[in-house]
Scaffold this active site. Structure first.
Site, short mmCIF file in Angstrom:
data_model
loop_
_atom_site.label_atom_id
_atom_site.label_comp_id
_atom_site.label_asym_id
_atom_site.label_seq_id
_atom_site.Cartn_x
_atom_site.Cartn_y
_atom_site.Cartn_z
N LYS A 37 1.40 3.68 -3.26
CA LYS A 37 0.94 5.08 -3.25
C LYS A 37 2.09 6.04 -3.51
CE LYS A 37 -3.53 4.82 -2.06
NZ LYS A 37 -4.63 5.46 -2.81
N TYR A 67 0.84 -1.21 0.00
CA TYR A 67 0.00 0.00 0.00
C TYR A 67 0.88 1.25 0.00
CZ TYR A 67 -3.73 3.19 1.54
OH TYR A 67 -4.63 4.23 1.64
N VAL A 118 -11.95 3.06 13.65
CA VAL A 118 -13.18 3.75 14.06
C VAL A 118 -14.39 2.83 13.85
CG1 VAL A 118 -14.71 5.70 13.62
CG2 VAL A 118 -12.24 6.06 13.65
P1 NAD Z 1 -12.75 2.02 0.22
O1 NAD Z 1 -12.11 0.69 0.30
O2 NAD Z 1 -14.10 2.19 0.82
O3 NAD Z 1 -12.84 2.53 -1.28
C1 NAD Z 1 -11.97 2.12 -2.31
C2 NAD Z 1 -12.81 1.86 -3.55
O4 NAD Z 1 -11.96 1.50 -4.64
C3 NAD Z 1 -13.79 0.69 -3.36
O5 NAD Z 1 -15.06 1.05 -3.86
C4 NAD Z 1 -13.17 -0.44 -4.17
O6 NAD Z 1 -14.11 -1.38 -4.64
C5 NAD Z 1 -12.51 0.34 -5.28
N1 NAD Z 1 -11.39 -0.37 -5.92
C6 NAD Z 1 -10.37 -1.03 -5.31
N2 NAD Z 1 -9.54 -1.55 -6.23
C7 NAD Z 1 -10.05 -1.21 -7.45
C8 NAD Z 1 -9.65 -1.46 -8.79
N3 NAD Z 1 -8.55 -2.18 -9.07
N4 NAD Z 1 -10.41 -0.96 -9.80
C9 NAD Z 1 -11.53 -0.26 -9.54
N5 NAD Z 1 -11.95 0.02 -8.28
C10 NAD Z 1 -11.22 -0.46 -7.26
O7 NAD Z 1 -11.72 3.04 0.88
P2 NAD Z 1 -11.83 4.61 1.14
O8 NAD Z 1 -11.54 4.83 2.57
O9 NAD Z 1 -13.05 5.19 0.54
O10 NAD Z 1 -10.54 5.13 0.34
C11 NAD Z 1 -10.65 5.80 -0.91
C12 NAD Z 1 -9.26 6.28 -1.33
O11 NAD Z 1 -8.72 7.17 -0.35
C13 NAD Z 1 -8.24 5.14 -1.49
O12 NAD Z 1 -7.42 5.41 -2.60
C14 NAD Z 1 -7.44 5.21 -0.22
O13 NAD Z 1 -6.14 4.71 -0.40
C15 NAD Z 1 -7.45 6.70 0.08
N6 NAD Z 1 -7.23 6.98 1.51
C16 NAD Z 1 -8.22 6.76 2.42
C17 NAD Z 1 -7.98 7.02 3.77
C18 NAD Z 1 -9.04 6.83 4.82
O14 NAD Z 1 -8.76 7.07 6.00
N7 NAD Z 1 -10.26 6.46 4.50
C19 NAD Z 1 -6.73 7.49 4.18
C20 NAD Z 1 -5.75 7.66 3.22
C21 NAD Z 1 -6.01 7.43 1.89
N1 UDP Z 2 -6.35 -0.52 15.71
C1 UDP Z 2 -6.78 -0.99 16.94
N2 UDP Z 2 -7.88 -1.80 16.95
C2 UDP Z 2 -8.57 -2.15 15.84
C3 UDP Z 2 -8.13 -1.65 14.59
C4 UDP Z 2 -7.01 -0.84 14.56
O1 UDP Z 2 -6.20 -0.68 17.99
O2 UDP Z 2 -9.56 -2.89 15.96
C5 UDP Z 2 -5.19 0.41 15.69
C6 UDP Z 2 -4.11 0.06 14.68
O3 UDP Z 2 -3.17 -0.84 15.23
C7 UDP Z 2 -3.52 1.43 14.41
C8 UDP Z 2 -4.70 2.39 14.56
O4 UDP Z 2 -5.68 1.67 15.30
O5 UDP Z 2 -2.54 1.75 15.37
C9 UDP Z 2 -5.30 2.85 13.25
O6 UDP Z 2 -5.53 1.68 12.47
P1 UDP Z 2 -6.31 1.73 11.08
O7 UDP Z 2 -6.22 0.37 10.48
O8 UDP Z 2 -7.64 2.34 11.28
O9 UDP Z 2 -5.48 2.80 10.20
P2 UDP Z 2 -3.92 2.96 9.85
O10 UDP Z 2 -3.09 2.09 10.74
O11 UDP Z 2 -3.83 2.56 8.43
O12 UDP Z 2 -3.66 4.39 10.11
#
Ligand code: NAD
Ligand code: UDP
Length: 312
Positions: free
Chosen positions: A147, A143, A186
Site C-alpha cells: 500500500k 500489505y 468486528v
Molecule cells: P474486501 O476483501 O471485502 O474487498 C476487496 C475486494 O478486492 C474483493 O472483492 C476482492 O475479491 C477484490 N480483489 C482482491 N484482489 C484482487 C485482484 N487482484 N484483482 C481484482 N480484484 C481483487 O475488503 P474491503 O474491506 O472491502 O477493502 C476494500 C479496500 O479498502 C482494500 O483496498 C483495502 O485494502 C482497503 N481498506 C479497507 C479497510 C477496512 O477496514 N475495511 C481499512 C483500510 C483499507
Molecule cells: N483481534 C482480536 N480478535 C479477533 C480478531 C482480531 O482480538 O478475533 C484484534 C487484532 O489482534 C487487532 C485488532 O483486533 O489488534 C484489529 O484486528 P483486525 O484484523 O480487525 O484489523 P487490523 O489489525 O488490520 O487493524
C-alpha cells in the site's frame, strides 16, 4: 459519469457501487472474487447502469471511464497473508495498471490506502504527515509496504504524468457485507457472539482501534473524489476517531446483541499495532467531512445483517 470500481464485489466496494448508482452514474465493478462475492452486488445486477467484469487488476485492461476507484486488494490479515506475493502484486501492479488506464483515458483516479501505512505508530493520533513505523520484513509487510508503494506510484504519476489522483487512508471500517469468515475483529466478535461461542481476544485486549461505519466512509470517498484543492493529491485520513480497546469492543458487541459474552484469550499476532486513531482535521477542513454513526448504532446494523445471514 461512467465510473470503474475495482474490488467492486467486496465489502466496501459493493457499498460504493450502490451509492454511485443511486446518484445516477454508470458503474463498472471489476473483481477477481478472491474475497468479494457476487451476492454483495446481486441486487444491482438488474440495473441497466451496472456492469460486472471478472478481471484481475494485476493484468492490464482498457475501459472508457471518467473516474476510477481502486479498491482491489484483500484487506483482512488472514486473507492478505494467504498469498503474500500476490498481495504485493495486487497493490503494486494493480496500481500501475489502473494509473496507466487513468493516464490513457484521462480519468480521475482514487486509491484506497490504509492506516497500516503508519505501521505500529509512535505518534498518536495519526496525522497524515507522520511517516509511520512499518516493519518491511514481517508478516504484515506484504500489505503495508504494498500500500505504501501504491501511494508512491499515485504521487509519481501525478507529478510526472499529471494524472488527477486522490489517496484516502482508511481506518478500520465495518458494516453489513463483511464476510462471516473475514477474520477481522468486528465480524469475528459478532459472529462468535451470535453463535454463542467465546469471543477470541488476541493478546491482553488492551490494544486499540478506531472503528468507522461503512456509510460514513463512503461519504468521505465521494467528497474526496469530487473536491478540488491545491493539496488534494496528498493523502487524507478517513476514519472515526472514537478509540476502543478490544476488551471494550467485546463489551460493546455484547450490548448490541443483548447477551453476556464470554472471552477466550489467544496469542497476539506478530507486529499487531498497539494503538490506532485517526486525526481527521484534514478531512474536516478540506471536505467538511466527519463521521456521523456512533459505534453502538453501527454495531446494531451489523448485528442485524449477520443475524439474518446466520438464520438463513
Ligand atoms: P474486501 O476483501 O471485502 O474487498 C476487496 C475486494 O478486492 C474483493 O472483492 C476482492 O475479491 C477484490 N480483489 C482482491 N484482489 C484482487 C485482484 N487482484 N484483482 C481484482 N480484484 C481483487 O475488503 P474491503 O474491506 O472491502 O477493502 C476494500 C479496500 O479498502 C482494500 O483496498 C483495502 O485494502 C482497503 N481498506 C479497507 C479497510 C477496512 O477496514 N475495511 C481499512 C483500510 C483499507
Ligand atoms: N483481534 C482480536 N480478535 C479477533 C480478531 C482480531 O482480538 O478475533 C484484534 C487484532 O489482534 C487487532 C485488532 O483486533 O489488534 C484489529 O484486528 P483486525 O484484523 O480487525 O484489523 P487490523 O489489525 O488490520 O487493524
Amino acid at each position: 459519469m461512467r465510473i470503474l470500481v475495482t474490488g467492486g464485489a467486496g465489502f466496501i466496494g459493493s457499498h460504493l457501487c450502490e451509492r454511485l448508482l443511486n446518484e445516477g452514474n454508470e458503474v463498472i465493478a471489476l473483481d477477481n472474487f478472491f474475497t468479494g462475492r457476487r451476492e454483495n452486488i446481486a441486487h444491482l445486477l438488474d440495473q441497466r447502469q451496472f456492469e460486472l467484469i471478472r478481471h484481475d487488476v494485476t493484468e492490464p485492461i482498457l475501459l472508457e471511464v471518467d473516474q476510477i476507484y481502486n479498491l482491489a486488494c484483500p484487506a483482512s490479515p488472514i486473507h492478505y497473508q494467504y498469498n503474500p506475493v500476490k498481495t504485493v502484486k495486487t497493490s503494486v501492479m494493480g496500481a500501475i495498471n489502473m494509473l496507466g488506464l487513468a493516464k490513457r483515458v484521462r480519468a480521475r483516479i482514487f486509491q484506497a490506502s490504509t492506516s497500516e501505512v503508519y505501521g505500529d505508530p509512535l505518534v498518536h493520533p495519526q496525522t497524515e504527515d507522520y511517516f509511520g513505523n512499518v516493519n518491511s520484513v514481517g508478516l504484515r509487510s506484504c500489505y503495508d509496504e504494498g500500500k505504501r508503494v501504491a501511494e508512491t506510484l499515485f504521487m509519481d504519476y501525478h507529478r510526472q504524468n499529471n494524472v488527477d489522483t486522490r489517496i484516502v487512508r482508511i481506518f478500520n471500517t465495518y458494516g453489513p457485507r463483511m464476510r462471516a469468515d473475514d477474520g477481522r475483529v468486528v465480524s469475528n466478535f459478532i459472529v462468535q457472539a451470535l453463535r454463542g461461542e467465546d469471543l477470541t481476544i488476541y493478546g491482553t485486549g488492551e490494544q486499540t482501534r478506531s472503528f468507522c461505519y461503512v456509510d460514513d466512509l463512503v461519504e468521505g470517498f465521494i467528497r474526496l473524489m469530487n473536491t478540488e484543492a491545491d493539496d488534494i493529491h496528498l493523502p487524507v485520513n478517513i476514519g472515526n476517531p472514537g478509540e476502543f480497546t478490544m476488551n471494550e469492543l467485546a463489551a460493546e458487541v455484547g450490548k448490541a446483541i443483548g447477551k453476556e459474552v464470554k472471552i477466550k484469550n489467544l496469542p497476539l499476532p506478530p507486529d499487531d499495532p498497539k494503538q490506532r486513531q485517526p486525526n481527521i482535521e484534514r478531512a474536516r477542513n478540506l471536505l467538511g467531512w466527519s463521521p456521523t454513526v456512533p459505534l453502538a448504532e453501527g454495531l446494531q446494523k451489523t448485528v442485524s445483517y449477520f443475524a439474518e445471514r446466520i438464520k438463513a
